[in-house]
Design an enzyme around this catalytic site. Structure first.
Site, short mmCIF file in Angstrom:
data_model
loop_
_atom_site.label_atom_id
_atom_site.label_comp_id
_atom_site.label_asym_id
_atom_site.label_seq_id
_atom_site.Cartn_x
_atom_site.Cartn_y
_atom_site.Cartn_z
N ASP A 134 0.87 -1.17 0.00
CA ASP A 134 0.00 0.00 0.00
C ASP A 134 0.91 1.23 0.00
O ASP A 134 2.09 1.15 0.36
CB ASP A 134 -0.90 -0.03 1.24
CG ASP A 134 -1.86 1.15 1.27
OD1 ASP A 134 -2.52 1.39 0.24
OD2 ASP A 134 -1.92 1.83 2.30
N ASP A 168 -0.09 5.23 0.69
CA ASP A 168 -0.26 6.26 1.71
C ASP A 168 -0.36 5.63 3.08
O ASP A 168 -1.21 4.79 3.33
CB ASP A 168 -1.51 7.09 1.42
CG ASP A 168 -1.42 8.50 1.94
OD1 ASP A 168 -0.47 8.79 2.69
OD2 ASP A 168 -2.28 9.32 1.61
#
Length: 352
Positions: free
Chosen positions: A33, A35
């Site tokens: 992932d 952010d």
């Protein structure tokens, strides 16, 4: 649908054959992932640049998986490279790409598709041989919806008219919020809810934590032993659960350590680490004792009289202790319909 590589988690015995191995040696591909894991807005998360450089140098494939459908893979790769994490567009997998594949499976090649979203979704649909359009008057055969800051009432109304006429409706993701430099703002899930409310129709959702995103990621990376790395239980970790692969939860984003003991099965990660340095670490084995205790990295957790207690010996990494504590709580909670044991006092002893 193309055949997918076997992504079954590595058996526990294989993880430690010939001596324990760091995670970057156990898994061939990290599905990261962005952010809250690699970066926070305009800056890289502490330790991310050097950790990812070392993992890459040791032969691990790095793939950046995002529910953000507004930006193109080229834009994301450029941002990563500017932060010191060299990346190519092919290293980035977006929910727009997953949504475009779902749409392409439902309509003939070359079909016009009503786009409610930005450049990322337009590019992804074009890549799949579809024709993005902006009006119901253009005769679309489906609706694709993804977040973009320019989406307003006019576009949502257009989507509602099309969906109400029975066109297939695919949403890139349903994250209710997105982080911005000024705080938390409405995400694509909020915009999808407007169309749902207007039409009474549920969309097909492509992004994390649902299977189309995992399928897209595996197809594009060719991963055989992927490890999902994320900071959110309801997207990253649940996505790994749905894909049947292992996961590493890092605490540099939205999830707090206190959220873990009460997590349902689909939100329980395989490994825990303060940050991405956990990828370079030998993760100790979680061992169940005959007395119902659980040990991990020198920590021991046991449930007695409705509460979790930690043994006198303490390991160096409190996140190993959290794994032992959570295992004890989850085992007790799953074994009976009774209330989960009280873990709060033991948690404070971890110092997290």
């Amino acid at each position: 649908m193309p055949d997918l590589p076997d992504t079954s988690p590595v058996p526990a015995d294989d993880r430690h054959s010939g001596g324990a191995l760091p995670l970057y040696r156990v898994y061939d591909t990290a599905l990261l992932d962005l952010d809250g894991v690699v970066y926070a807005g305009p800056r890289a998360i502490d330790h991310a640049v050097e950790v990812l450089a070392e993992a890459r140098a040791e032969g691990m494939r790095l793939a950046y998986v995002t529910n953000n459908a507004s930006r193109t893979p080229t834009t994301v790769a450029h941002h990563l490279t500017e932060l010191g994490v060299p990346a190519e567009p092919s290293d980035v997998i977006t929910s727009a790409q997953a949504a475009a594949r779902v749409v392409a499976d439902r309509v003939p090649a070359g079909s016009p598709v009503l786009v409610i979203g930005g450049a990322g979704l337009v590019e992804a649909l074009t890549e799949r041989g579809l024709k993005p359009v902006r009006s119901l008057d253009d005769g679309p055969l489906a609706v694709a919806q993804g977040y973009d800051s320019t989406v307003g009432w006019t576009q949502l109304a257009e989507a509602s008219y099309a969906v109400a006429q029975g066109l297939p409706w695919v949403a890139s993701n349903t994250d209710l919020t997105i982080p911005t430099a000024r705080g938390t703002a409405p995400g694509n899930g909020t915009l999808v809810a407007a169309v749902r409310t207007a039409t009474g129709v549920e969309p097909v959702v492509a992004g994390k934590p649902l299977p189309p995103m995992h399928r897209e990621t595996v197809i594009r990376t060719g991963a055989k032993r992927p490890l999902v790395i994320g900071d959110r239980l309801d997207t990253d970790i649940e996505g790994a659960f749905n894909g049947g692969v292992d996961s590493l939860l890092v605490f540099t984003g939205v999830t707090a350590a206190r959220d873990l003991p009460s997590a349902p099965p689909e939100h329980r990660p395989t490994y825990l680490a303060a940050d991405l340095r956990g990828l370079l670490r030998v993760q100790p084995e979680l061992v169940a004792g005959a007395d119902g205790s659980f040990g991990c990295g020198g920590w021991t957790a046991t449930v007695r009289d409705g509460a979790v207690g930690l043994g006198e010996s303490r390991g160096e990494d409190p996140y190993d202790g959290l794994r032992a504590l959570c295992a004890a709580v989850w085992a007790e909670a799953d074994a009976s319909a009774a209330e989960a044991p009280d873990w709060r006092k033991a948690f404070t002893e971890l110092g997290l």
